[in-house]
Design an enzyme around this catalytic site. Sequence first.
Site, PDB file in Angstrom:
ATOM      1  N   LYS A  11      30.771  36.614  67.933  1.00 21.91           N
ATOM      2  CA  LYS A  11      29.602  36.468  68.803  1.00 21.91           C
ATOM      3  C   LYS A  11      30.013  36.211  70.261  1.00 21.91           C
ATOM      4  CE  LYS A  11      26.568  34.841  65.077  1.00 21.91           C
ATOM      5  NZ  LYS A  11      25.595  33.788  64.655  1.00 21.91           N
ATOM      6  N   TYR A  51      18.336  41.038  64.076  1.00 23.07           N
ATOM      7  CA  TYR A  51      17.940  39.759  63.460  1.00 23.07           C
ATOM      8  C   TYR A  51      16.466  39.756  63.044  1.00 23.07           C
ATOM      9  CZ  TYR A  51      22.320  37.253  64.340  1.00 23.07           C
ATOM     10  OH  TYR A  51      23.623  36.810  64.306  1.00 23.07           O
ATOM     11  N   ASN A 114      27.656  29.854  66.997  1.00 27.38           N
ATOM     12  CA  ASN A 114      28.580  29.472  65.926  1.00 27.38           C
ATOM     13  C   ASN A 114      29.686  30.503  65.685  1.00 27.38           C
ATOM     14  OD1 ASN A 114      26.954  31.386  64.830  1.00 27.38           O
ATOM     15  ND2 ASN A 114      26.169  30.135  63.156  1.00 27.38           N
ATOM     16  N   HIS A 117      29.330  36.063  62.820  1.00 28.90           N
ATOM     17  CA  HIS A 117      28.308  36.473  61.851  1.00 28.90           C
ATOM     18  C   HIS A 117      29.003  37.175  60.699  1.00 28.90           C
ATOM     19  CE1 HIS A 117      24.723  38.470  60.179  1.00 28.90           C
ATOM     20  NE2 HIS A 117      25.533  39.507  60.010  1.00 28.90           N
ATOM     21  N   GLU A 128      23.632  46.393  57.672  1.00 36.11           N
ATOM     22  CA  GLU A 128      24.240  45.935  58.925  1.00 36.11           C
ATOM     23  C   GLU A 128      25.395  46.841  59.355  1.00 36.11           C
ATOM     24  OE1 GLU A 128      23.066  41.228  58.370  1.00 36.11           O
ATOM     25  OE2 GLU A 128      25.177  41.795  58.310  1.00 36.11           O
TER      26      GLU A 128
HETATM   27  P1  IDP Z   1      24.300  32.625  58.873  1.00 33.44           P
HETATM   28  O1  IDP Z   1      24.748  33.238  60.178  1.00 33.44           O
HETATM   29  O2  IDP Z   1      25.230  31.544  58.410  1.00 33.44           O
HETATM   30  O3  IDP Z   1      24.040  33.665  57.798  1.00 33.44           O
HETATM   31  P2  IDP Z   1      21.408  32.407  59.181  1.00 33.44           P
HETATM   32  O4  IDP Z   1      20.551  31.370  58.539  1.00 33.44           O
HETATM   33  O5  IDP Z   1      21.326  33.801  58.655  1.00 33.44           O
HETATM   34  O6  IDP Z   1      22.926  31.870  59.159  1.00 33.44           O
HETATM   35  O7  IDP Z   1      21.041  32.403  60.727  1.00 33.44           O
HETATM   36  C1  IDP Z   1      21.440  33.470  61.560  1.00 33.44           C
HETATM   37  C2  IDP Z   1      21.930  32.886  62.870  1.00 33.44           C
HETATM   38  O8  IDP Z   1      20.843  32.229  63.529  1.00 33.44           O
HETATM   39  C3  IDP Z   1      23.002  31.791  62.740  1.00 33.44           C
HETATM   40  O9  IDP Z   1      24.311  32.282  62.555  1.00 33.44           O
HETATM   41  C4  IDP Z   1      22.849  31.063  64.057  1.00 33.44           C
HETATM   42  O10 IDP Z   1      23.460  31.762  65.141  1.00 33.44           O
HETATM   43  C5  IDP Z   1      21.330  31.079  64.231  1.00 33.44           C
HETATM   44  N1  IDP Z   1      20.696  29.884  63.663  1.00 33.44           N
HETATM   45  C6  IDP Z   1      20.540  29.565  62.347  1.00 33.44           C
HETATM   46  N2  IDP Z   1      19.912  28.385  62.185  1.00 33.44           N
HETATM   47  C7  IDP Z   1      19.662  27.943  63.448  1.00 33.44           C
HETATM   48  C8  IDP Z   1      19.012  26.760  63.960  1.00 33.44           C
HETATM   49  O11 IDP Z   1      18.537  25.886  63.227  1.00 33.44           O
HETATM   50  N3  IDP Z   1      18.945  26.659  65.327  1.00 33.44           N
HETATM   51  C9  IDP Z   1      19.437  27.609  66.175  1.00 33.44           C
HETATM   52  N4  IDP Z   1      20.044  28.729  65.721  1.00 33.44           N
HETATM   53  C10 IDP Z   1      20.156  28.891  64.389  1.00 33.44           C
HETATM   54 MG    MG Z   2      22.610  35.164  57.764  1.00 31.02          MG
END
Ligand code: IDP
Ligand code: MG
Length: 143
Positions: A11, A51, A114, A117, A128
Site C-alpha cells: 500500500k 474496495y 497497514n 493487502h 482481484e
Molecule cells: P484486511 O485488509 O485484513 O482483509 P478488511 O477488513 O478487508 O481487512 O479491510 C480492508 C482495509 O480497510 C484494511 O486493510 C484497512 O486498510 C482498512 N480498514 C479495515 N478496518 C478499518 C478500520 O476500522 N478503520 C480504518 N480502516 C480500516
Molecule cells: Mg479484506
Amino acid sequence: MSLERTLSIVKPDAVGRGLIGEVLKRFESAGLKIVAAKLVHLTPERARAFYAVHKQRPFFASLCDYMSSGPIFVSVLEGEGSIARNREIMGATDPAKAAPGTIRKDWGKDVEQNAVHGSDGPDTAATEIAFFFRPDEIFRPSH
Ligand code: IDP
Ligand code: MG
C-alpha cells in the site's frame, strides 16, 4: 492444499517508505513465487471499485483516499495454499493486534495504513487478480 494464486498489494504508506523489497523478500522466503508485478497509481474511482465490498463501512471514503494517495505495488503470488499463507505473513488487519514477525506488525502504521493487502479467499483472489492484470501479464512456465 492446492496450488493457488493470490493478489498482494504493497500500500502507499509502505511504498513511500521504501519497503517493497522487504515485503517481497518475506514472500519469496516463504516459498511464494511472484508471477506478475507492477506499480499502479489508482484513481479515487478505481480505489472505490476495488474496495466496493466495503462501501457501507464508515472508513470507506478515508480508505479510498489513502489507497489513491500514491503508487501501490501489486503482485500475484503463486504457491501451495498461497491465499492463507499470504494472510499469515501479513498479520492481522490492525498492526497493534498482529503477531510478531508479520509484515503489519513490523511496518503497519495503524488499522488503515497497514502496509499490505491480500485476497481473503479463492473467489476474491480471482476477481482481484483480474482487476489489475490481463492473463498475458501473468507468468506461466510455458512462456
Ligand atoms: P484486511 O485488509 O485484513 O482483509 P478488511 O477488513 O478487508 O481487512 O479491510 C480492508 C482495509 O480497510 C484494511 O486493510 C484497512 O486498510 C482498512 N480498514 C479495515 N478496518 C478499518 C478500520 O476500522 N478503520 C480504518 N480502516 C480500516
Ligand atoms: Mg479484506
